[in-house]
Scaffold this motif. Structure first.
Motif, PDB file in Angstrom:
ATOM      1  N   GLY A  93      36.373  49.502  30.631  1.00  0.00           N
ATOM      2  CA  GLY A  93      36.879  48.811  31.814  1.00  0.00           C
ATOM      3  C   GLY A  93      38.176  49.406  32.304  1.00  0.00           C
ATOM      4  O   GLY A  93      38.996  49.870  31.533  1.00  0.00           O
ATOM      5  N   SER A  94      38.340  49.395  33.609  1.00  0.00           N
ATOM      6  CA  SER A  94      39.594  49.844  34.210  1.00  0.00           C
ATOM      7  C   SER A  94      40.448  48.653  34.567  1.00  0.00           C
ATOM      8  O   SER A  94      39.946  47.604  34.935  1.00  0.00           O
ATOM      9  N   GLN A  95      41.737  48.818  34.475  1.00  0.00           N
ATOM     10  CA  GLN A  95      42.638  47.731  34.853  1.00  0.00           C
ATOM     11  C   GLN A  95      42.657  47.534  36.354  1.00  0.00           C
ATOM     12  O   GLN A  95      43.116  46.518  36.838  1.00  0.00           O
ATOM     13  N   ARG A  96      42.191  48.528  37.100  1.00  0.00           N
ATOM     14  CA  ARG A  96      42.265  48.411  38.545  1.00  0.00           C
ATOM     15  C   ARG A  96      40.896  48.273  39.210  1.00  0.00           C
ATOM     16  O   ARG A  96      40.782  47.693  40.258  1.00  0.00           O
ATOM     17  N   VAL A  97      39.880  48.864  38.649  1.00  0.00           N
ATOM     18  CA  VAL A  97      38.540  48.751  39.226  1.00  0.00           C
ATOM     19  C   VAL A  97      37.584  48.383  38.103  1.00  0.00           C
ATOM     20  O   VAL A  97      37.047  49.242  37.424  1.00  0.00           O
ATOM     21  N   GLU A  98      37.357  47.107  37.870  1.00  0.00           N
ATOM     22  CA  GLU A  98      36.513  46.722  36.740  1.00  0.00           C
ATOM     23  C   GLU A  98      35.435  45.712  37.116  1.00  0.00           C
ATOM     24  O   GLU A  98      34.626  45.345  36.304  1.00  0.00           O
ATOM     25  N   SER A  99      35.404  45.243  38.345  1.00  0.00           N
ATOM     26  CA  SER A  99      34.383  44.296  38.766  1.00  0.00           C
ATOM     27  C   SER A  99      34.164  44.452  40.260  1.00  0.00           C
ATOM     28  O   SER A  99      34.916  45.156  40.947  1.00  0.00           O
ATOM     29  N   LEU A 100      33.114  43.804  40.762  1.00  0.00           N
ATOM     30  CA  LEU A 100      32.835  43.872  42.203  1.00  0.00           C
ATOM     31  C   LEU A 100      33.993  43.307  43.007  1.00  0.00           C
ATOM     32  O   LEU A 100      34.377  43.867  44.036  1.00  0.00           O
ATOM     33  N   GLY A 101      34.557  42.203  42.507  1.00  0.00           N
ATOM     34  CA  GLY A 101      35.686  41.608  43.208  1.00  0.00           C
ATOM     35  C   GLY A 101      36.877  42.550  43.271  1.00  0.00           C
ATOM     36  O   GLY A 101      37.511  42.712  44.328  1.00  0.00           O
ATOM     37  N   ASP A 102      37.198  43.195  42.152  1.00  0.00           N
ATOM     38  CA  ASP A 102      38.302  44.146  42.128  1.00  0.00           C
ATOM     39  C   ASP A 102      38.001  45.370  42.995  1.00  0.00           C
ATOM     40  O   ASP A 102      38.889  45.935  43.621  1.00  0.00           O
ATOM     41  N   PHE A 103      36.720  45.770  42.992  1.00  0.00           N
ATOM     42  CA  PHE A 103      36.322  46.909  43.826  1.00  0.00           C
ATOM     43  C   PHE A 103      36.591  46.604  45.298  1.00  0.00           C
ATOM     44  O   PHE A 103      37.176  47.419  46.024  1.00  0.00           O
ATOM     45  N   LEU A 104      36.166  45.424  45.739  1.00  0.00           N
ATOM     46  CA  LEU A 104      36.365  45.049  47.142  1.00  0.00           C
ATOM     47  C   LEU A 104      37.849  44.894  47.471  1.00  0.00           C
ATOM     48  O   LEU A 104      38.304  45.295  48.553  1.00  0.00           O
ATOM     49  N   ASP A 105      38.609  44.310  46.522  1.00  0.00           N
ATOM     50  CA  ASP A 105      40.050  44.167  46.742  1.00  0.00           C
ATOM     51  C   ASP A 105      40.721  45.538  46.866  1.00  0.00           C
ATOM     52  O   ASP A 105      41.574  45.751  47.728  1.00  0.00           O
ATOM     53  N   SER A 106      40.328  46.461  45.995  1.00  0.00           N
ATOM     54  CA  SER A 106      40.888  47.809  46.045  1.00  0.00           C
ATOM     55  C   SER A 106      40.510  48.508  47.340  1.00  0.00           C
ATOM     56  O   SER A 106      41.318  49.223  47.939  1.00  0.00           O
ATOM     57  N   LEU A 107      39.270  48.300  47.779  1.00  0.00           N
ATOM     58  CA  LEU A 107      38.816  48.884  49.033  1.00  0.00           C
ATOM     59  C   LEU A 107      39.653  48.375  50.201  1.00  0.00           C
ATOM     60  O   LEU A 107      40.132  49.157  51.032  1.00  0.00           O
ATOM     61  N   VAL A 108      39.849  47.072  50.261  1.00  0.00           N
ATOM     62  CA  VAL A 108      40.635  46.480  51.338  1.00  0.00           C
ATOM     63  C   VAL A 108      42.087  46.957  51.279  1.00  0.00           C
ATOM     64  O   VAL A 108      42.683  47.318  52.304  1.00  0.00           O
ATOM     65  N   ALA A 109      42.657  46.971  50.073  1.00  0.00           N
ATOM     66  CA  ALA A 109      44.060  47.356  49.917  1.00  0.00           C
ATOM     67  C   ALA A 109      44.293  48.802  50.345  1.00  0.00           C
ATOM     68  O   ALA A 109      45.216  49.095  51.115  1.00  0.00           O
ATOM     69  N   LEU A 110      43.454  49.717  49.846  1.00  0.00           N
ATOM     70  CA  LEU A 110      43.645  51.129  50.159  1.00  0.00           C
ATOM     71  C   LEU A 110      43.328  51.429  51.626  1.00  0.00           C
ATOM     72  O   LEU A 110      43.978  52.280  52.245  1.00  0.00           O
ATOM     73  N   CYS A 111      42.340  50.753  52.194  1.00  0.00           N
ATOM     74  CA  CYS A 111      42.046  50.924  53.613  1.00  0.00           C
ATOM     75  C   CYS A 111      43.223  50.443  54.467  1.00  0.00           C
ATOM     76  O   CYS A 111      43.549  51.058  55.491  1.00  0.00           O
ATOM     77  N   THR A 112      43.866  49.375  54.035  1.00  0.00           N
ATOM     78  CA  THR A 112      45.023  48.866  54.765  1.00  0.00           C
ATOM     79  C   THR A 112      46.163  49.877  54.748  1.00  0.00           C
ATOM     80  O   THR A 112      46.801  50.144  55.778  1.00  0.00           O
ATOM     81  N   VAL A 113      46.432  50.454  53.572  1.00  0.00           N
ATOM     82  CA  VAL A 113      47.468  51.489  53.454  1.00  0.00           C
ATOM     83  C   VAL A 113      47.149  52.657  54.385  1.00  0.00           C
ATOM     84  O   VAL A 113      48.016  53.150  55.124  1.00  0.00           O
TER      85      VAL A 113
END
Length: 204
Positions: A93-113
């Motif tokens: 497991g990754s501390q930053r990308v470990e589930s669908l929810g985290d994947f979507l959150d990371s997608l939204v966060a990085l797209c915003t940046v």
């Protein structure tokens, strides 16, 4: 048993390196794509042809911005999918990308940046009517804001919003993740409205 463990650790290292690289590349991609907006048309001397087309200026600007924004989202999405698959191969497991929810959150966060960097550069290029000068102005604004953020935080223990904080975080690291994302997306829209105001009054 040692070899499978070594293999998993190797895949995890590759995935982590790719994710870290993407975090750094995404803002840079935003600056590069933002420099390719309508401001470049003035630099290349093709703005007079562009503006004689039977389209309103705001339509041309927002269509150009939308195409670039779609490319940014696609870049982040493809890279995150690749990173997620590498972590699955590693079965760690990754501390930053470990589930669908985290994947979507990371997608939204990085797209915003990416969209903040992209929109800021798009605005500056439109104002400067030159891709190099516009990119330089955007970098100067980001550098100045970064310095202000660090100065207030280190010397006065005062925190101001900073979009790059989203690069290494998902929702669980932010008390108001949705509000933070919405706020920076509103900033993107505001930047583009200023660009529209300038572009609509530009003279050839």
């Amino acid at each position: 048993a040692a070899k499978p463990l070594e293999s998993r650790l190797l895949w995890q290292s590759l995935a982590t390196a790719l994710l870290d690289t993407m975090v750094g590349v995404v803002p840079v991609a935003g600056f590069i794509l933002g420099a390719l907006g309508v401001g470049m048309e003035f630099e290349k001397g093709t703005a007079d042809f562009l503006l004689t087309r039977p389209r309103l200026r705001w339509y041309l600007l927002w269509t150009s911005w939308g195409l670039g924004a779609a490319q940014m989202v696609a870049l982040v999405l493809v890279t995150l999918v690749l990173v997620s698959n590498l972590f699955r191969v590693a079965r760690i497991g990754s501390q930053r990308v470990e589930s669908l929810g985290d994947f979507l959150d990371s997608l939204v966060a990085l797209c915003t940046v990416a969209l903040v960097c992209y929109s800021l550069t798009y605005l500056m290029t439109t104002l400067a009517r030159n891709s190099r000068n516009g990119t330089g102005l955007a970098l100067a604004v980001c550098t100045g804001y970064s310095g202000l953020w660090a100065w207030l935080l280190l010397w006065y223990d005062t925190h101001i919003p900073f979009f790059l904080e989203l690069s290494y975080g998902v929702a669980r690291f932010f008390a108001n993740f949705s509000l933070t994302v919405a706020g920076w997306l509103a900033v993107c829209v505001a930047l583009m409205l200023v660009a529209q105001f300038s572009f609509e009054r530009a003279e050839i």
